[in-house]
Design a protein around this motif. Structure first.
Motif, mmCIF file in Angstrom:
data_model
loop_
_atom_site.group_PDB
_atom_site.id
_atom_site.type_symbol
_atom_site.label_atom_id
_atom_site.label_comp_id
_atom_site.label_asym_id
_atom_site.label_seq_id
_atom_site.Cartn_x
_atom_site.Cartn_y
_atom_site.Cartn_z
ATOM 1 N N THR A 1 50.729 51.558 47.743
ATOM 2 C CA THR A 1 50.522 50.109 47.731
ATOM 3 C C THR A 1 49.548 49.701 46.632
ATOM 4 O OG1 THR A 1 48.768 50.229 49.380
ATOM 5 C CG2 THR A 1 51.013 49.858 50.181
ATOM 6 N N THR A 2 48.449 50.453 46.502
ATOM 7 C CA THR A 2 47.435 50.131 45.499
ATOM 8 C C THR A 2 46.873 51.421 44.937
ATOM 9 O OG1 THR A 2 46.819 48.173 46.776
ATOM 10 C CG2 THR A 2 45.302 48.858 45.037
ATOM 11 N N SER A 3 46.789 51.492 43.608
ATOM 12 C CA SER A 3 46.265 52.681 42.944
ATOM 13 C C SER A 3 45.570 52.243 41.665
ATOM 14 C CB SER A 3 47.421 53.641 42.621
ATOM 15 O OG SER A 3 46.960 54.789 41.963
ATOM 16 N N PHE A 4 44.378 52.821 41.403
ATOM 17 C CA PHE A 4 43.686 52.478 40.162
ATOM 18 C C PHE A 4 42.658 53.536 39.800
ATOM 19 C CE2 PHE A 4 41.037 50.570 43.426
ATOM 20 C CZ PHE A 4 39.741 50.834 43.003
ATOM 21 N N ASP A 5 42.359 53.600 38.512
ATOM 22 C CA ASP A 5 41.271 54.408 37.977
ATOM 23 C C ASP A 5 40.022 53.529 38.030
ATOM 24 O OD1 ASP A 5 39.320 55.466 36.206
ATOM 25 O OD2 ASP A 5 40.859 56.438 35.002
ATOM 26 N N PRO A 6 38.927 54.004 38.617
ATOM 27 C CA PRO A 6 37.731 53.165 38.734
ATOM 28 C C PRO A 6 37.194 52.630 37.407
ATOM 29 C CG PRO A 6 37.500 55.135 40.052
ATOM 30 C CD PRO A 6 38.755 55.291 39.250
ATOM 31 N N LEU A 7 37.426 53.331 36.318
ATOM 32 C CA LEU A 7 36.933 52.871 35.024
ATOM 33 C C LEU A 7 37.813 51.801 34.402
ATOM 34 C CD1 LEU A 7 35.650 56.210 33.487
ATOM 35 C CD2 LEU A 7 34.383 54.453 34.744
ATOM 36 N N SER A 8 38.991 51.606 34.968
ATOM 37 C CA SER A 8 39.874 50.534 34.495
ATOM 38 C C SER A 8 40.477 49.824 35.710
ATOM 39 C CB SER A 8 40.956 51.081 33.570
ATOM 40 O OG SER A 8 41.655 52.138 34.176
ATOM 41 N N ALA A 9 39.594 49.325 36.562
ATOM 42 C CA ALA A 9 40.009 48.702 37.820
ATOM 43 C C ALA A 9 40.869 47.459 37.607
ATOM 44 C CB ALA A 9 38.787 48.354 38.658
ATOM 45 N N TYR A 10 40.826 46.890 36.415
ATOM 46 C CA TYR A 10 41.666 45.731 36.095
ATOM 47 C C TYR A 10 43.138 46.113 36.012
ATOM 48 C CZ TYR A 10 41.912 47.809 31.506
ATOM 49 O OH TYR A 10 42.140 48.697 30.483
ATOM 50 N N PHE A 11 43.417 47.410 35.782
ATOM 51 C CA PHE A 11 44.792 47.882 35.665
ATOM 52 C C PHE A 11 45.150 48.624 36.952
ATOM 53 C CE2 PHE A 11 47.949 51.097 34.421
ATOM 54 C CZ PHE A 11 48.960 50.249 34.012
ATOM 55 N N ARG A 12 45.796 47.907 37.856
ATOM 56 C CA ARG A 12 46.159 48.472 39.144
ATOM 57 C C ARG A 12 47.672 48.643 39.232
ATOM 58 N NH1 ARG A 12 42.644 44.725 39.383
ATOM 59 N NH2 ARG A 12 44.050 43.087 40.087
ATOM 60 N N GLU A 13 48.069 49.638 39.983
ATOM 61 C CA GLU A 13 49.488 49.927 40.159
ATOM 62 C C GLU A 13 49.822 49.908 41.643
ATOM 63 O OE1 GLU A 13 50.625 52.987 36.763
ATOM 64 O OE2 GLU A 13 48.868 53.665 37.903
ATOM 65 N N GLY A 14 51.108 50.014 41.956
ATOM 66 C CA GLY A 14 51.571 50.060 43.332
ATOM 67 C C GLY A 14 52.341 48.812 43.707
ATOM 68 N N ASP A 15 52.901 48.828 44.922
ATOM 69 C CA ASP A 15 53.695 47.706 45.411
ATOM 70 C C ASP A 15 52.854 46.469 45.696
ATOM 71 O OD1 ASP A 15 55.889 49.359 45.267
ATOM 72 O OD2 ASP A 15 55.962 49.778 47.419
ATOM 73 N N GLU A 16 51.564 46.658 45.994
ATOM 74 C CA GLU A 16 50.647 45.548 46.256
ATOM 75 C C GLU A 16 49.350 45.781 45.474
ATOM 76 O OE1 GLU A 16 50.270 44.468 50.489
ATOM 77 O OE2 GLU A 16 51.812 46.007 50.828
ATOM 78 N N PRO A 17 49.388 45.704 44.160
ATOM 79 C CA PRO A 17 48.222 46.089 43.360
ATOM 80 C C PRO A 17 46.976 45.240 43.621
ATOM 81 C CG PRO A 17 49.872 45.006 41.996
ATOM 82 C CD PRO A 17 50.496 45.237 43.331
ATOM 83 N N ASP A 18 47.144 44.025 44.094
ATOM 84 C CA ASP A 18 45.992 43.144 44.333
ATOM 85 C C ASP A 18 45.542 43.123 45.794
ATOM 86 O OD1 ASP A 18 46.028 42.487 41.657
ATOM 87 O OD2 ASP A 18 47.305 40.736 41.964
ATOM 88 N N ARG A 19 46.047 44.013 46.588
ATOM 89 C CA ARG A 19 45.777 44.023 48.030
ATOM 90 C C ARG A 19 44.284 44.071 48.366
ATOM 91 N NH1 ARG A 19 49.167 46.980 52.529
ATOM 92 N NH2 ARG A 19 47.738 46.811 54.280
ATOM 93 N N PHE A 20 43.488 44.801 47.583
ATOM 94 C CA PHE A 20 42.078 45.017 47.918
ATOM 95 C C PHE A 20 41.108 44.426 46.899
ATOM 96 C CE2 PHE A 20 44.290 48.857 49.713
ATOM 97 C CZ PHE A 20 44.254 48.430 51.035
ATOM 98 N N VAL A 21 41.518 43.404 46.173
ATOM 99 C CA VAL A 21 40.684 42.836 45.113
ATOM 100 C C VAL A 21 39.334 42.350 45.652
ATOM 101 C CG1 VAL A 21 40.517 40.909 43.486
ATOM 102 C CG2 VAL A 21 42.565 42.332 43.526
#
Length: 190
Positions: free
Chosen positions: A116-136
């Motif tokens: 659903t949500t996946s990201f590298d902490p150093l580039s948190a602006y670039f999120r992947e997954g089916d719901e990339p903004d789920r935990f903004v």
């Protein structure tokens, strides 16, 4: 909501807690034994290990808090393999945070095999997954900037501390140095 800051995790800088490579997988709704069985352990293979006597990197340990079991993998990060994630997240959800020997870290939330949500902490602006903004909202509270593309002249967050804060905000599970010291149920699974 849990009230924490990155400073609550300064103990992560102590030698021997996690090593140079590690992964933590939070599995919802299963106990320690079930989490270890999903990794291939038989009930007879599960023993109590402290951080010092746990055979690394072949063994992992598990700790339960509330509705979540945390699988602790120290000195390695083999459990981030998609097949392992699928097995652990079957009919439930998981959150995995990890750092490898090259310093690459990641956050990944999976529900029944679906990222659903996946990201590298150093580039948190670039999120992947089916719901990339789920935990903004939670990402901001943990110290990440999910909106800005860094321009190269910025202060990097303490990504490990921020990852621990984020998982605590999402799960209610607060990991401490004492948890890692054990003893905790574990098994040779690799």
């Amino acid at each position: 909501m849990v009230e924490l800051s990155r400073a609550d995790f300064n103990w992560l800088d102590e030698d021997g807690v996690l090593g140079h490579a590690w992964s933590l997988t939070f599995v919802r709704g299963v106990d320690e034994a079930e989490a270890l069985r999903r990794l291939g352990a038989e009930q007879a293979d599960i023993h109590l290990f402290t951080n010092e006597d746990c055979p690394l990197p072949e063994a992992v340990r598990a700790w339960r808090s509330g509705d979540w079991t945390v699988i602790i993998e120290v000195a390695d990060c083999n459990l981030v393999d998609p097949d392992v994630t699928d097995a652990l997240s079957a009919q439930t959800e998981t959150i995995t945070i990890f750092s490898n020997v090259n310093g690459w870290s990641r956050f990944e939330h999976v529900i029944d095999g679906r990222v659903t949500t996946s990201f590298d902490p150093l580039s948190a602006y670039f999120r992947e997954g089916d719901e990339p903004d789920r935990f903004v909202v939670e990402m901001r509270a943990a110290g990440f900037d999910p909106d800005s593309d860094p321009d190269g002249d910025f202060d990097l967050p303490d990504d490990h501390g921020s990852l621990f804060v984020l998982t605590a905000l999402l799960t209610g599970v607060v990991l401490t140095r004492q948890v890692f010291d054990g003893p905790l149920p574990g098994a040779l699974v690799k």
